[in-house]
Design an enzyme around this catalytic site. Structure first.
Site, PDB file in Angstrom:
ATOM      1  N   GLU A   1      40.042  29.168  44.854  1.00 56.59           N
ATOM      2  CA  GLU A   1      38.817  29.733  44.303  1.00 56.59           C
ATOM      3  C   GLU A   1      37.993  28.531  43.850  1.00 56.59           C
ATOM      4  O   GLU A   1      38.419  27.803  42.940  1.00 56.59           O
ATOM      5  CB  GLU A   1      39.096  30.663  43.126  1.00 56.59           C
TER       6      GLU A   1
ATOM      7  N   HIS B   1      37.885  40.949  41.190  1.00 56.06           N
ATOM      8  CA  HIS B   1      38.014  41.417  39.808  1.00 56.06           C
ATOM      9  C   HIS B   1      36.958  40.817  38.879  1.00 56.06           C
ATOM     10  O   HIS B   1      36.855  41.194  37.716  1.00 56.06           O
ATOM     11  CB  HIS B   1      39.410  41.068  39.293  1.00 56.06           C
ATOM     12  N   ASP B   2      36.204  39.833  39.405  1.00 50.53           N
ATOM     13  CA  ASP B   2      35.145  39.191  38.598  1.00 50.53           C
ATOM     14  C   ASP B   2      33.760  39.707  38.953  1.00 50.53           C
ATOM     15  O   ASP B   2      32.769  39.245  38.378  1.00 50.53           O
ATOM     16  CB  ASP B   2      35.122  37.676  38.867  1.00 50.53           C
TER      17      ASP B   2
ATOM     18  N   ASP C   1      48.727  34.524  42.080  1.00 49.08           N
ATOM     19  CA  ASP C   1      47.575  33.830  41.500  1.00 49.08           C
ATOM     20  C   ASP C   1      48.097  32.605  40.739  1.00 49.08           C
ATOM     21  O   ASP C   1      48.997  32.736  39.898  1.00 49.08           O
ATOM     22  CB  ASP C   1      46.834  34.778  40.538  1.00 49.08           C
TER      23      ASP C   1
ATOM     24  N   ASN D   1      54.934  53.736  33.526  1.00 46.10           N
ATOM     25  CA  ASN D   1      55.742  53.999  32.306  1.00 46.10           C
ATOM     26  C   ASN D   1      54.893  54.511  31.147  1.00 46.10           C
ATOM     27  O   ASN D   1      55.203  54.260  29.983  1.00 46.10           O
ATOM     28  CB  ASN D   1      56.500  52.718  31.910  1.00 46.10           C
TER      29      ASN D   1
ATOM     30  N   ASP E   1      52.091  53.951  29.537  1.00 45.82           N
ATOM     31  CA  ASP E   1      51.455  53.209  28.437  1.00 45.82           C
ATOM     32  C   ASP E   1      49.989  52.929  28.755  1.00 45.82           C
ATOM     33  O   ASP E   1      49.333  52.191  28.038  1.00 45.82           O
ATOM     34  CB  ASP E   1      52.202  51.888  28.160  1.00 45.82           C
TER      35      ASP E   1
ATOM     36  N   ASP F   1      43.241  29.486  41.140  1.00 41.97           N
ATOM     37  CA  ASP F   1      42.133  29.748  40.226  1.00 41.97           C
ATOM     38  C   ASP F   1      41.340  28.470  39.911  1.00 41.97           C
ATOM     39  O   ASP F   1      41.928  27.481  39.464  1.00 41.97           O
ATOM     40  CB  ASP F   1      42.724  30.312  38.927  1.00 41.97           C
TER      41      ASP F   1
HETATM   42  O1  TEU Z   1      37.005  32.801  37.691  1.00 43.81           O
HETATM   43  C1  TEU Z   1      36.306  31.586  37.736  1.00 43.81           C
HETATM   44  C2  TEU Z   1      34.870  31.809  37.561  1.00 43.81           C
HETATM   45  O2  TEU Z   1      34.066  30.973  37.832  1.00 43.81           O
HETATM   46  C3  TEU Z   1      34.486  33.137  37.024  1.00 43.81           C
HETATM   47  O3  TEU Z   1      34.721  33.066  35.643  1.00 43.81           O
HETATM   48  C4  TEU Z   1      33.044  33.451  37.301  1.00 43.81           C
HETATM   49  O4  TEU Z   1      32.239  32.350  37.037  1.00 43.81           O
HETATM   50  C5  TEU Z   1      32.637  34.548  36.428  1.00 43.81           C
HETATM   51  O5  TEU Z   1      33.711  35.439  36.334  1.00 43.81           O
HETATM   52  C6  TEU Z   1      31.436  35.211  37.040  1.00 43.81           C
HETATM   53  O6  TEU Z   1      31.175  36.370  36.321  1.00 43.81           O
HETATM   54  C7  TEU Z   1      38.405  32.634  37.593  1.00 43.81           C
HETATM   55  C8  TEU Z   1      39.037  34.007  37.507  1.00 43.81           C
HETATM   56  O7  TEU Z   1      38.767  34.722  38.707  1.00 43.81           O
HETATM   57  C9  TEU Z   1      38.443  34.702  36.315  1.00 43.81           C
HETATM   58  O8  TEU Z   1      38.916  36.042  36.232  1.00 43.81           O
HETATM   59  C10 TEU Z   1      38.831  33.923  35.065  1.00 43.81           C
HETATM   60  O9  TEU Z   1      38.167  34.495  33.958  1.00 43.81           O
HETATM   61  C11 TEU Z   1      38.431  32.448  35.175  1.00 43.81           C
HETATM   62  O10 TEU Z   1      38.712  31.871  36.439  1.00 43.81           O
HETATM   63  C12 TEU Z   1      39.208  31.627  34.165  1.00 43.81           C
HETATM   64  O11 TEU Z   1      40.556  31.598  34.568  1.00 43.81           O
HETATM   65 CA    CA Z   2      52.498  50.724  32.454  1.00 37.66          CA
END
Ligand code: TEU
Ligand code: CA
Length: 551
Positions: A256, A324-325, A98, A23, A25, A199
């Site tokens: 996780e 994603h981390d 999640d 959309n 944005d 999480d």
């Molecule tokens: O991540 C948990 C976590 O331990 C991470 O924060 C990790 O230590 C760090 O990203 C390493 O660089 C989960 C989610 O995957 C993360 O995206 C969130 O920021 C975090 O929990 C808090 O919800």
């Molecule tokens: Ca969008």
């Protein structure tokens, strides 16, 4: 051997904010994902894990939930969600959501009530404590801010947040809170959701009394994982959650679980009374010296020891190179220094990880070998973790060290938009996206890869097909081979009379490896060169089916 759908499914981790904007944005959304379900189905994906899509102020990109049963405005509506779920199920793809219940957003109704007064009915939904005179109640450090406590002068108490101050920890000792969480989970499961990625779920129980951390780290605040990770009460809560939500469902729960080790991992997954799967962090910490930002080169021998120990430690692993981390796998563990090495190392890494025993999790963009982003200024960063770290670096005068760490390990590396084609903004959006598109999108994108039969994408499609259909690659025993070799990662998967051997040259040099006699008669079922013989090209991978009847 108990067959389960989540043992036979390759899972695609989809970061909705960066997947596809429908959309205009500049932010990915659910309708954008709906447009790409055919692509996921073509790739052979059997399950999708969506990062949080719930209403959130996005202080931590959705990991700060303001309402657990509303869809984030930027991502769309509950009708969009229902349409996505139906389309995924029509394509025989499961949906894993999640679940972020160690903490909520500080804008959640529960916290708005909780902070009003000490006798508010929601006060004990969170963890409040009087300070030590003017100081925090204890010396705990947070993942994102120096102290894990923030003072609230309205009630002259501090509240605990292991992450940002906008992510107050929920109090799992409160049975009413737990009931609210279980009924929320059940409502999502009743809608047809097939499971959850939970999480930091092993942090939900904190040691009674919240004592000071004892680690002798320097600095006023100390990481207190000894008091908030893998606590005994955590097992009780997970067993209660299993009983109340998942016991009678054909669902999957992957936890996780930072700080988990090969010594205590079994306690989470062996009984079937807590989790089905877990994500450990030991591979994610393999190139960290004193903390994640203190980057050290990837060590193949350490990698092999670690992966072999985890294959032995628990009956069923979760297999992933990134999420994603984490930074992009091919940049971190492979070689993105030139096109040949990028393509070859991405294919080799894919096989090395995903043909091990366990459920494979592919992170969006891994299938086309997306790379880290060449960040050059703070304005390009979006992640609270990196922004806070850069703030500390400026104050502490270690900006060069910080930039080195962010380029190598920053979470934004994984969060740049999915690269669909070579049009402006890589076909992710037709307006400026919320975060920059990688500068290499014109050559690294899905459309280009579709046209190239030798692309990482077509290789991953074949890899996913094998991992989803071969009982040997799914349920077969794992046996490490050439364990002492510091260049090759070699292992065998065997099931009944079938034996599959995986041979990975993990280095950028030409290396030699003699086949044992029993491999003489074999067929090649997957390779990134289709050579045979004892000379291996840089990053060469071969997957052999051993013809046992000619042994
Ligand atoms: O991540 C948990 C976590 O331990 C991470 O924060 C990790 O230590 C760090 O990203 C390493 O660089 C989960 C989610 O995957 C993360 O995206 C969130 O920021 C975090 O929990 C808090 O919800
Ligand atoms: Ca969008």
């Amino acid at each position: 051997m108990i067959r389960k759908w989540w043992k036979e499914s390759v899972v695609y981790q989809l970061y909705p904010r960066s997947f596809k904007d429908s959309n205009h944005d500049g932010i990915g959304d659910l309708k954008g994902i709906i447009q790409k379900v055919d692509y996921l189905s073509w790739l052979g994906i059997k399950a999708v894990w969506l990062n949080p899509i719930y209403d959130s102020p996005n202080d931590d990109m959705g990991y700060d939930i303001r309402h657990y049963e509303k869809i984030m405005n930027e991502f769309g509506t509950m009708d969009d969600f229902d349409e996505l779920l139906e389309k995924l199920h029509q394509h025989d793809i499961k949906l894993i959501m999640d679940l972020v219940v160690n903490h909520s957003s500080d804008e959640h109704q529960w916290f708005l009530e909780s902070r009003k007064s000490k006798d508010n009915p929601f006060r004990d939904y969170y963890i409040w404590k009087k300070g030590n005179n003017t100081k925090e109640p204890n010396n705990w450090a947070s993942f994102f801010t120096p102290s894990a406590w923030t003072y609230d002068d309205n009630t002259d108490e501090w509240y605990l947040h292991l992450f940002s101050e906008k992510q107050p920890d929920l109090n799992w000792e409160n049975p009413t809170l737990r009931e609210d969480i279980y009924s929320m989970i059940n409502r999502w499961l009743d809608k047809g959701v097939d499971g959850f990625r939970m999480d930091v779920i092993n942090l939900i129980a904190k040691k009674v009394g919240l004592p000071d951390a004892t680690k002798s780290e320097d600095g006023p605040y100390v990481f207190a994982d000894e008091h908030f990770a893998m606590q005994p009460k955590m097992h009780e809560h997970l067993q209660e959650m299993r009983e109340r939500c998942f016991k009678h469902r054909d669902s999957m729960c992957v936890g996780e679980t930072p700080f988990v080790t090969t010594k205590n991992a079994l306690s989470l997954v062996e009984s079937g009374k807590e989790l089905d799967l877990l994500f450990h962090f030991e591979l994610m910490d393999i190139d960290s010296r004193n903390g994640k930002w203190d980057y050290i080169p990837f060590d193949i021998v350490k990698f092999k020891q670690l992966m072999i120990s985890w294959q032995k430690a628990i009956p069923w692993n979760s297999l992933f190179w990134s999420n994603h981390d984490q930074p992009r796998a091919v940049s971190r563990f492979g070689d993105d220094s030139n096109e040949l090495n990028r393509v070859q190392s991405a294919k080799m890494l894919g096989v090395a990880m995903h043909f091990l025993k366990g459920t494979s999790f592919i992170f969006q963009g891994e299938e086309i070998g997306m790379t880290n982003y060449p960040f050059s200024k703070t304005e390009e960063l979006r992640d609270i973790e990196s922004l806070q770290f850069m703030k500390n670096a400026v104050q502490g005068d270690f900006v060069d060290f910080a930039w080195r760490g962010i380029l190598k390990k920053g979470r934004d590396n994984a969060r740049t938009p999915m690269q669909w084609n070579d049009s402006l903004y890589a076909g992710f959006s037709d307006v400026l996206p919320w975060i920059n598109v990688n500068t290499n999108f014109k050559t690294i994108n899905v459309e280009q890869a579709m046209r190239d039969s030798n692309s990482i994408l077509h290789f991953y499609k074949r890899l996913i097909e094998l991992k989803s259909t071969s009982l040997t690659l799914i349920y077969g025993d794992f046996e490490p081979l050439f364990v002492d070799n510091d260049s090759f990662f070699v292992y065998k998967r065997s099931y009944k009379l079938e034996q599959i051997v995986v041979i990975c040259n993990m280095t950028k040099e030409i290396k030699f490896l003699e086949y044992p006699d029993e491999w003489r008669s074999h067929s090649m079922i997957l390779s990134n060169t289709f050579n045979d013989g004892n000379q291996f090209q840089p990053y060469e991978v071969r997957v052999l089916m051993i013809n046992s009847n000619h042994a």
